[in-house]
Design a protein around this motif. Structure first.
Motif, PDB file in Angstrom:
ATOM      1  N   GLY A  53      -1.475  54.488  52.495  1.00 54.36           N
ATOM      2  CA  GLY A  53      -1.980  53.908  51.325  1.00 54.36           C
ATOM      3  C   GLY A  53      -2.025  52.233  51.403  1.00 54.36           C
ATOM      4  O   GLY A  53      -1.126  51.531  52.033  1.00 54.36           O
ATOM      5  N   SER A  54      -2.957  51.711  50.950  1.00 53.75           N
ATOM      6  CA  SER A  54      -3.304  50.203  51.508  1.00 53.75           C
ATOM      7  C   SER A  54      -3.297  49.393  50.066  1.00 53.75           C
ATOM      8  O   SER A  54      -3.322  48.263  50.300  1.00 53.75           O
ATOM      9  CB  SER A  54      -4.499  50.165  52.371  1.00 53.75           C
ATOM     10  OG  SER A  54      -5.594  50.516  51.632  1.00 53.75           O
ATOM     11  N   GLU A  55      -3.453  50.021  48.950  1.00 52.60           N
ATOM     12  CA  GLU A  55      -3.472  49.113  47.975  1.00 52.60           C
ATOM     13  C   GLU A  55      -2.860  49.725  46.552  1.00 52.60           C
ATOM     14  O   GLU A  55      -2.890  50.830  45.986  1.00 52.60           O
ATOM     15  CB  GLU A  55      -5.118  48.733  47.544  1.00 52.60           C
ATOM     16  CG  GLU A  55      -5.811  50.213  46.849  1.00 52.60           C
ATOM     17  CD  GLU A  55      -7.331  49.463  46.520  1.00 52.60           C
ATOM     18  OE1 GLU A  55      -7.483  48.398  45.680  1.00 52.60           O
ATOM     19  OE2 GLU A  55      -8.181  50.215  46.817  1.00 52.60           O
ATOM     20  N   VAL A  56      -2.004  48.644  45.897  1.00 56.46           N
ATOM     21  CA  VAL A  56      -1.211  49.182  44.662  1.00 56.46           C
ATOM     22  C   VAL A  56      -1.506  48.102  43.780  1.00 56.46           C
ATOM     23  O   VAL A  56      -1.806  46.952  43.882  1.00 56.46           O
ATOM     24  CB  VAL A  56       0.302  49.378  44.952  1.00 56.46           C
ATOM     25  CG1 VAL A  56       0.286  50.468  46.049  1.00 56.46           C
ATOM     26  CG2 VAL A  56       0.672  47.818  45.553  1.00 56.46           C
ATOM     27  N   ALA A  57      -1.260  48.469  42.349  1.00 59.73           N
ATOM     28  CA  ALA A  57      -1.083  47.484  41.406  1.00 59.73           C
ATOM     29  C   ALA A  57       0.230  47.977  40.488  1.00 59.73           C
ATOM     30  O   ALA A  57       0.657  48.897  40.402  1.00 59.73           O
ATOM     31  CB  ALA A  57      -2.110  47.583  40.388  1.00 59.73           C
ATOM     32  N   GLY A  58       0.999  46.510  40.011  1.00 61.62           N
ATOM     33  CA  GLY A  58       2.177  46.722  39.364  1.00 61.62           C
ATOM     34  C   GLY A  58       2.793  45.545  39.042  1.00 61.62           C
ATOM     35  O   GLY A  58       1.878  44.415  38.830  1.00 61.62           O
ATOM     36  N   THR A  59       4.016  45.508  38.838  1.00 59.90           N
ATOM     37  CA  THR A  59       4.630  44.183  38.385  1.00 59.90           C
ATOM     38  C   THR A  59       5.561  43.511  39.681  1.00 59.90           C
ATOM     39  O   THR A  59       6.227  44.530  40.220  1.00 59.90           O
ATOM     40  CB  THR A  59       5.342  44.242  37.234  1.00 59.90           C
ATOM     41  OG1 THR A  59       4.485  44.658  36.184  1.00 59.90           O
ATOM     42  CG2 THR A  59       5.969  43.125  36.623  1.00 59.90           C
ATOM     43  N   VAL A  60       5.812  42.372  40.016  1.00 58.31           N
ATOM     44  CA  VAL A  60       6.541  41.942  41.080  1.00 58.31           C
ATOM     45  C   VAL A  60       7.870  41.815  40.439  1.00 58.31           C
ATOM     46  O   VAL A  60       8.287  41.376  39.564  1.00 58.31           O
ATOM     47  CB  VAL A  60       6.108  40.263  41.476  1.00 58.31           C
ATOM     48  CG1 VAL A  60       6.812  39.924  42.409  1.00 58.31           C
ATOM     49  CG2 VAL A  60       4.575  40.602  42.031  1.00 58.31           C
ATOM     50  N   THR A  61       8.834  42.235  41.138  1.00 53.08           N
ATOM     51  CA  THR A  61       9.943  42.393  40.752  1.00 53.08           C
ATOM     52  C   THR A  61      11.194  41.591  41.656  1.00 53.08           C
ATOM     53  O   THR A  61      12.254  41.411  41.280  1.00 53.08           O
ATOM     54  CB  THR A  61      10.618  43.838  40.759  1.00 53.08           C
ATOM     55  OG1 THR A  61      10.660  44.388  41.991  1.00 53.08           O
ATOM     56  CG2 THR A  61       9.973  44.734  39.895  1.00 53.08           C
ATOM     57  N   ALA A  62      10.756  41.277  42.819  1.00 52.92           N
ATOM     58  CA  ALA A  62      11.623  40.494  43.972  1.00 52.92           C
ATOM     59  C   ALA A  62      10.601  39.730  44.651  1.00 52.92           C
ATOM     60  O   ALA A  62       9.663  40.127  45.031  1.00 52.92           O
ATOM     61  CB  ALA A  62      12.712  41.328  44.326  1.00 52.92           C
ATOM     62  N   VAL A  63      11.264  38.872  45.384  1.00 54.88           N
ATOM     63  CA  VAL A  63      10.331  37.915  46.310  1.00 54.88           C
ATOM     64  C   VAL A  63      11.484  37.789  47.475  1.00 54.88           C
ATOM     65  O   VAL A  63      12.659  37.460  47.368  1.00 54.88           O
ATOM     66  CB  VAL A  63       9.920  36.526  45.857  1.00 54.88           C
ATOM     67  CG1 VAL A  63       9.066  36.851  44.632  1.00 54.88           C
ATOM     68  CG2 VAL A  63      11.229  35.623  45.369  1.00 54.88           C
ATOM     69  N   GLY A  64      10.916  37.460  48.808  1.00 51.46           N
ATOM     70  CA  GLY A  64      11.637  37.271  49.873  1.00 51.46           C
ATOM     71  C   GLY A  64      11.701  35.364  50.059  1.00 51.46           C
ATOM     72  O   GLY A  64      11.253  34.800  49.165  1.00 51.46           O
ATOM     73  N   ALA A  65      12.252  35.242  51.071  1.00 61.16           N
ATOM     74  CA  ALA A  65      12.387  33.646  51.552  1.00 61.16           C
ATOM     75  C   ALA A  65      10.954  33.200  51.560  1.00 61.16           C
ATOM     76  O   ALA A  65      10.052  33.670  52.097  1.00 61.16           O
ATOM     77  CB  ALA A  65      13.158  33.412  52.785  1.00 61.16           C
ATOM     78  N   ASP A  66      11.061  31.924  50.920  1.00 54.69           N
ATOM     79  CA  ASP A  66       9.904  30.918  50.949  1.00 54.69           C
ATOM     80  C   ASP A  66       8.931  31.261  50.116  1.00 54.69           C
ATOM     81  O   ASP A  66       7.721  30.754  50.018  1.00 54.69           O
ATOM     82  CB  ASP A  66       9.432  30.673  52.320  1.00 54.69           C
ATOM     83  CG  ASP A  66      10.360  30.323  53.219  1.00 54.69           C
ATOM     84  OD1 ASP A  66      11.058  29.412  53.085  1.00 54.69           O
ATOM     85  OD2 ASP A  66      10.418  30.773  54.574  1.00 54.69           O
ATOM     86  N   VAL A  67       9.332  32.144  49.040  1.00 61.09           N
ATOM     87  CA  VAL A  67       8.193  32.612  47.961  1.00 61.09           C
ATOM     88  C   VAL A  67       8.613  32.198  46.948  1.00 61.09           C
ATOM     89  O   VAL A  67       9.757  32.464  46.377  1.00 61.09           O
ATOM     90  CB  VAL A  67       7.977  34.405  48.041  1.00 61.09           C
ATOM     91  CG1 VAL A  67       7.081  34.538  46.827  1.00 61.09           C
ATOM     92  CG2 VAL A  67       7.482  34.742  49.315  1.00 61.09           C
TER      93      VAL A  67
END
Length: 320
Positions: A63-77
């Motif tokens: 799988g290469s594409e999804v849609a949804g809601t961002v729940t967490a971010v990594g460093a520098d984001v």
């Protein structure tokens, strides 16, 4: 989290759902609670084990594409990504899951009017169609043949060619019923898979967008007009014969050309701007997300069986 893994390359029965450790964001990445997953032709090629050079191994989450809601971010984001509805490219793997990780540069905010299901139907397909036509230097008034037009890339190519003023848009597909549906999106002539079946259609085309590849590709080189351009954007039927270039040399005086196209060659800002505009066009009703079926994640193997059978018109979407 739940995810589909390829336990054995080959037929769809090698795909199983497992419980695995939850996805976590690394530097420059985001975690997405997935609402919809696009099932693409490249997923089937990977699952069959016929896409060489990428080092895929058993246990892969396709799988290469999804849609949804961002729940967490990594460093520098930027933390402001959290809570946004997005479409995301996850790379060549990782999408068939209820949580996914993507590079922030591969994430696009969705218009409020666009559903997650429509987003994964258009998110990869429409930009491929858009840039493939540009790669072919298609100009208004030129004729276009779309080979393998019943999938999401093919339908988007037909619609975008019509919007761009193509004089003729011929399509190859497997049945008159599918051909009639494609006429509704702008096709003017319907051909069978070998390129025949419409005696009123032109014999030669300025542009051919080929999504199929396989053993039949060389014959379509003969359908290029003088100075005609073929752009290959997929090989869902496998690679063409090794000597397919001899067809070009046989028609040397016609100055025909053939090229491949991948979105990987488009600069990220350019790609994202085009995708955002294509999403906006969909909300205006100028581009259509054609969904063949919506299946639960547990039925990923069934989705692949339908693709292998050639019965899909548009795109199958998985939902966790």
């Amino acid at each position: 989290m739940r995810a589909v893994t390829i336990q054995r390359f080959g037929d769809p029965s090698g795909m199983v759902v497992i419980d695995t450790s939850a996805a976590a964001a690394g530097p420059g990445q985001v975690v997405i609670d997935v609402e919809a997953i696009g099932v693409g032709g490249v997923d089937a090629v990977i699952r069959r084990g016929t896409l060489s050079g990428y080092g895929f191994s058993e246990g892969l989450i396709p799988g290469s594409e999804v849609a949804g809601t961002v729940t967490a971010v990594g460093a520098d984001v930027d933390e402001s990504w959290v809570g946004r509805r997005v479409w995301a490219f996850t790379g060549t793997s990782g999408g068939y899951a209820d949580r996914a990780v993507a590079k922030v540069g591969d994430v696009v905010v969705l218009p409020g009017e666009l559903t997650s299901i429509d987003a994964v139907t258009l998110g990869s397909a429409a930009p491929v169609a858009h840039f493939a036509l540009a790669h072919a230097h298609h100009a208004p008034g030129e004729s276009v043949l779309v080979r393998g037009a019943a999938g999401s890339i093919g339908i988007a190519t037909v619609e975008l060619a019509a919007r761009a003023g193509a004089s003729t848009i011929a399509v190859t597909t497997s049945s008159p019923e599918r051909g009639n549906r494609l006429r509704g999106f702008g096709a003017t002539h319907v051909l069978d898979r070998d390129g025949g079946g419409d005696s009123a259609g032109p014999l030669f085309y300025d542009v051919i967008i080929d999504i199929v590849g396989g053993a039949g590709l060389p014959a379509f080189i003969d359908s290029l007009a003088p100075n005609g351009r073929m752009v290959v954007v997929g090989v869902v039927a496998g690679l063409p014969p090794a000597d397919f270039g001899m067809r070009l040399l046989a028609g040397f005086q016609q100055s025909r050309s053939i090229a491949t196209f991948s979105l990987d060659t488009i600069a990220v800002p350019t790609r994202d701007a085009a995708r955002a505009e294509l999403f906006a066009a969909a909300t205006r009703g100028e581009l259509h997300a054609v969904v063949h079926d919506i299946l639960p994640l547990e039925q990923a193997a069934e989705a692949h069986r339908q693709m292998d059978a050639g019965t899909v018109f548009g795109r199958i979407v998985l939902v966790p």
